[in-house]
Design an enzyme around this catalytic site. Structure first.
Site, PDB file in Angstrom:
ATOM      1  N   CYS A 114     -21.463  -8.039 -17.411  1.00  0.00           N
ATOM      2  CA  CYS A 114     -20.518  -9.012 -16.837  1.00  0.00           C
ATOM      3  C   CYS A 114     -19.723  -9.762 -17.905  1.00  0.00           C
ATOM      4  CB  CYS A 114     -21.261  -9.995 -15.944  1.00  0.00           C
ATOM      5  SG  CYS A 114     -22.220  -9.168 -14.687  1.00  0.00           S
ATOM      6  N   HIS A 256     -17.113 -15.815 -15.383  1.00  0.00           N
ATOM      7  CA  HIS A 256     -17.629 -14.626 -14.690  1.00  0.00           C
ATOM      8  C   HIS A 256     -18.121 -15.099 -13.325  1.00  0.00           C
ATOM      9  CE1 HIS A 256     -19.903 -11.416 -13.218  1.00  0.00           C
ATOM     10  NE2 HIS A 256     -21.061 -12.028 -13.393  1.00  0.00           N
ATOM     11  N   ASN A 286     -19.132 -10.419  -6.907  1.00  0.00           N
ATOM     12  CA  ASN A 286     -19.316 -10.311  -8.351  1.00  0.00           C
ATOM     13  C   ASN A 286     -18.870  -8.905  -8.783  1.00  0.00           C
ATOM     14  OD1 ASN A 286     -20.440  -9.842 -10.901  1.00  0.00           O
ATOM     15  ND2 ASN A 286     -22.352 -10.912 -10.453  1.00  0.00           N
TER      16      ASN A 286
HETATM   17  O1  UT7 Z   1     -23.673 -11.192 -12.823  1.00  0.00           O
HETATM   18  C1  UT7 Z   1     -24.724 -11.489 -13.705  1.00  0.00           C
HETATM   19  C2  UT7 Z   1     -25.224 -12.861 -13.453  1.00  0.00           C
HETATM   20  N1  UT7 Z   1     -25.824 -12.936 -12.142  1.00  0.00           N
HETATM   21  C3  UT7 Z   1     -27.041 -13.396 -12.027  1.00  0.00           C
HETATM   22  O2  UT7 Z   1     -27.661 -13.769 -12.990  1.00  0.00           O
HETATM   23  C4  UT7 Z   1     -27.623 -13.494 -10.636  1.00  0.00           C
HETATM   24  C5  UT7 Z   1     -28.339 -14.757 -10.548  1.00  0.00           C
HETATM   25  N2  UT7 Z   1     -29.104 -14.892  -9.333  1.00  0.00           N
HETATM   26  C6  UT7 Z   1     -28.585 -15.304  -8.142  1.00  0.00           C
HETATM   27  O3  UT7 Z   1     -27.392 -15.458  -7.990  1.00  0.00           O
HETATM   28  C7  UT7 Z   1     -29.563 -15.619  -7.049  1.00  0.00           C
HETATM   29  O4  UT7 Z   1     -30.867 -15.656  -7.589  1.00  0.00           O
HETATM   30  C8  UT7 Z   1     -29.542 -14.625  -5.849  1.00  0.00           C
HETATM   31  C9  UT7 Z   1     -28.265 -14.858  -5.028  1.00  0.00           C
HETATM   32  C10 UT7 Z   1     -29.582 -13.196  -6.345  1.00  0.00           C
HETATM   33  C11 UT7 Z   1     -30.728 -14.897  -4.927  1.00  0.00           C
HETATM   34  O5  UT7 Z   1     -30.724 -16.240  -4.465  1.00  0.00           O
HETATM   35  P1  UT7 Z   1     -32.066 -17.130  -4.550  1.00  0.00           P
HETATM   36  O6  UT7 Z   1     -31.744 -18.443  -3.992  1.00  0.00           O
HETATM   37  O7  UT7 Z   1     -32.533 -17.058  -5.970  1.00  0.00           O
HETATM   38  O8  UT7 Z   1     -33.027 -16.389  -3.557  1.00  0.00           O
HETATM   39  P2  UT7 Z   1     -34.466 -15.759  -3.884  1.00  0.00           P
HETATM   40  O9  UT7 Z   1     -34.284 -14.478  -4.646  1.00  0.00           O
HETATM   41  O10 UT7 Z   1     -35.348 -16.832  -4.474  1.00  0.00           O
HETATM   42  O11 UT7 Z   1     -34.983 -15.428  -2.443  1.00  0.00           O
HETATM   43  C12 UT7 Z   1     -35.304 -16.455  -1.474  1.00  0.00           C
HETATM   44  C13 UT7 Z   1     -35.654 -15.785  -0.171  1.00  0.00           C
HETATM   45  C14 UT7 Z   1     -36.672 -14.655  -0.306  1.00  0.00           C
HETATM   46  O12 UT7 Z   1     -37.529 -14.706   0.836  1.00  0.00           O
HETATM   47  P3  UT7 Z   1     -38.988 -15.393   0.707  1.00  0.00           P
HETATM   48  O13 UT7 Z   1     -39.692 -14.598  -0.358  1.00  0.00           O
HETATM   49  O14 UT7 Z   1     -38.724 -16.807   0.303  1.00  0.00           O
HETATM   50  O15 UT7 Z   1     -39.514 -15.220   2.069  1.00  0.00           O
HETATM   51  C15 UT7 Z   1     -35.839 -13.401  -0.216  1.00  0.00           C
HETATM   52  O16 UT7 Z   1     -36.543 -12.297   0.317  1.00  0.00           O
HETATM   53  O17 UT7 Z   1     -34.484 -15.186   0.406  1.00  0.00           O
HETATM   54  C16 UT7 Z   1     -34.751 -13.824   0.734  1.00  0.00           C
HETATM   55  N3  UT7 Z   1     -33.527 -13.048   0.554  1.00  0.00           N
HETATM   56  C17 UT7 Z   1     -32.619 -12.894   1.537  1.00  0.00           C
HETATM   57  N4  UT7 Z   1     -32.579 -13.328   2.803  1.00  0.00           N
HETATM   58  C18 UT7 Z   1     -31.520 -12.993   3.534  1.00  0.00           C
HETATM   59  C19 UT7 Z   1     -33.080 -12.422  -0.546  1.00  0.00           C
HETATM   60  N5  UT7 Z   1     -31.893 -11.839  -0.310  1.00  0.00           N
HETATM   61  C20 UT7 Z   1     -31.588 -12.122   0.974  1.00  0.00           C
HETATM   62  C21 UT7 Z   1     -30.497 -11.810   1.803  1.00  0.00           C
HETATM   63  N6  UT7 Z   1     -30.508 -12.264   3.075  1.00  0.00           N
HETATM   64  N7  UT7 Z   1     -29.460 -11.079   1.380  1.00  0.00           N
END
Ligand code: UT7
Length: 329
Positions: A114, A256, A286
């Site tokens: 990125c 980014h 992204n």
């Molecule tokens: O381009 C390079 C730079 N980019 C990055 O570094 C990405 C950085 N990370 C992020 O932007 C975020 O971490 C994400 C958007 C990828 C994820 O958001 P989050 O708030 O960190 O969610 P999480 O991974 O902690 O997941 C929370 C919950 C989980 O369920 P449980 O375990 O709490 O029951 C996931 O299974 O949300 C669930 N989940 C979803 N639910 C509905 C994960 N993806 C989804 C989804 N829809 N698409």
């Protein structure tokens, strides 16, 4: 001051729009509300099946060259930043060179995920400063949709396809690339990874495909979120420090486009009005290296950026890679 001028920018987005609701219709267990609240994304673009990275890059390049008032024959170096090249060999830059009919140019790809566009700007800066090149075309182009596991809701919601480009040369004091700063941390390569397709998994086997090794993998996305915020902040401060300005002197932040929540944190931490962040991720998601290049071009073309504005482009990506570019428009 570098004396290096951005002569023109261009961008290209495929026509096909994939909304959050389309993903739900495709059977993904998610909601528009979850995606929008956690990421700021409503929709993204997907390239036509017969289009490849150099095709998207071609469209962006033509627009950048047109703004610069140059033809492909005027370019002596083409750098393509991408993690989704048309082929492993030759480079996407080579395919693009042939499409542009710019055979006089030297061409190569840069792999910095990125952060790729800023890595490309940095390399262009060095080539121009040393006199090795006169006019450089920096292209960031990605077809991320081909790397995605559409059943993995934690990754496939994030990414989109598109390309951005810039033409650079020595020039007078407007539209000046004031500085670029790059950083990498190879010890964190596992965090954001496209494991298949390299020497680790060649020849590609049924096993590697069954294991999903050819999909983009984000181990510890939440960890990566926190690291990204830290590096974005450090990069902005580094650009300001190097140019002897205060962060508050910067008119636009064109980062980014990773996640809107990151920029809310960063705005608060640096006491920057959130409105200074120029964001396109609601519409495009992204697009890895191309995100900031496309956003820069849009901000120029919709006249958000005014003469003399200071623009900071902070980037963070897999590798890990991070850094910044600072431009005086
Ligand atoms: O381009 C390079 C730079 N980019 C990055 O570094 C990405 C950085 N990370 C992020 O932007 C975020 O971490 C994400 C958007 C990828 C994820 O958001 P989050 O708030 O960190 O969610 P999480 O991974 O902690 O997941 C929370 C919950 C989980 O369920 P449980 O375990 O709490 O029951 C996931 O299974 O949300 C669930 N989940 C979803 N639910 C509905 C994960 N993806 C989804 C989804 N829809 N698409």
């Amino acid at each position: 001051m570098s004396g290096i001028k951005i002569l023109g920018t261009g961008s290209y987005l495929p026509e096909k729009v994939l909304t959050n609701f389309d993903l739900i219709e495709m059977g993904l267990d998610t909601s528009d509300e979850w995606i929008y609240q956690r990421t700021g994304i409503k929709e993204r673009r997907v390239a036509e099946p017969d289009k490849v990275t150099s095709d998207l890059g071609y469209e962006a390049s033509v627009r950048a060259l047109e703004m610069a008032g140059l033809s492909p024959k005027d370019i002596d170096l083409i750098i393509v930043a991408t993690i989704t090249p048309d082929t492993c060999c030759p480079s996407a830059a080579n395919w693009l060179q042939a499409k542009l009919d710019a055979l006089q140019a030297v061409t190569f790809d840069v792999t910095a995920a990125c952060s790729g566009f800023v890595f490309g700007l940095n390399i262009a800066e060095q080539y121009i400063k040393t006199g090795a090149s006169e006019r450089v075309l920096v292209v960031a182009s990605e077809v991320m949709s081909r790397t995605l596991n559409w059943k993995d809701r934690s990754t496939c919601i994030l990414w989109g396809d598109g390309a951005g480009a810039a033409v650079l040369s020595m020039g007078d004091d407007s539209h000046e690339l004031l500085s670029t700063h790059l950083h990498t941390d190879g010890s964190r390569g596992q965090d954001l990874l496209l494991p298949g397709g390299g020497s680790k998994t060649t020849p590609i086997s049924h096993e590697s495909v069954d294991k999903g090794l050819h999909y983009l993998n984000m181990i510890g996305a939440n960890f990566s979120f926190k690291v990204a915020v830290r590096h974005f902040i450090e990069s902005i401060r580094e650009a300001a420090r190097h140019n002897d300005i205060d962060v508050e002197d910067i008119d636009w932040f064109i980062p980014h486009q990773a996640n809107v929540r990151m920029f809310q944190f960063i705005a608060e931490a640096l006491k920057i009005p959130f409105e200074k962040f120029y964001l396109t991720l609601e519409r495009y998601g992204n697009i890895s290296s191309a995100s900031c290049a496309i956003s820069l071009d849009e901000a120029i073309r919709d006249n958000s950026i005014k003469p003399d504005d200071l623009i900071c482009i902070p980037v963070f990506g897999g590798g890990l890679t991070w850094g910044s570019a600072l431009i005086r428009w």
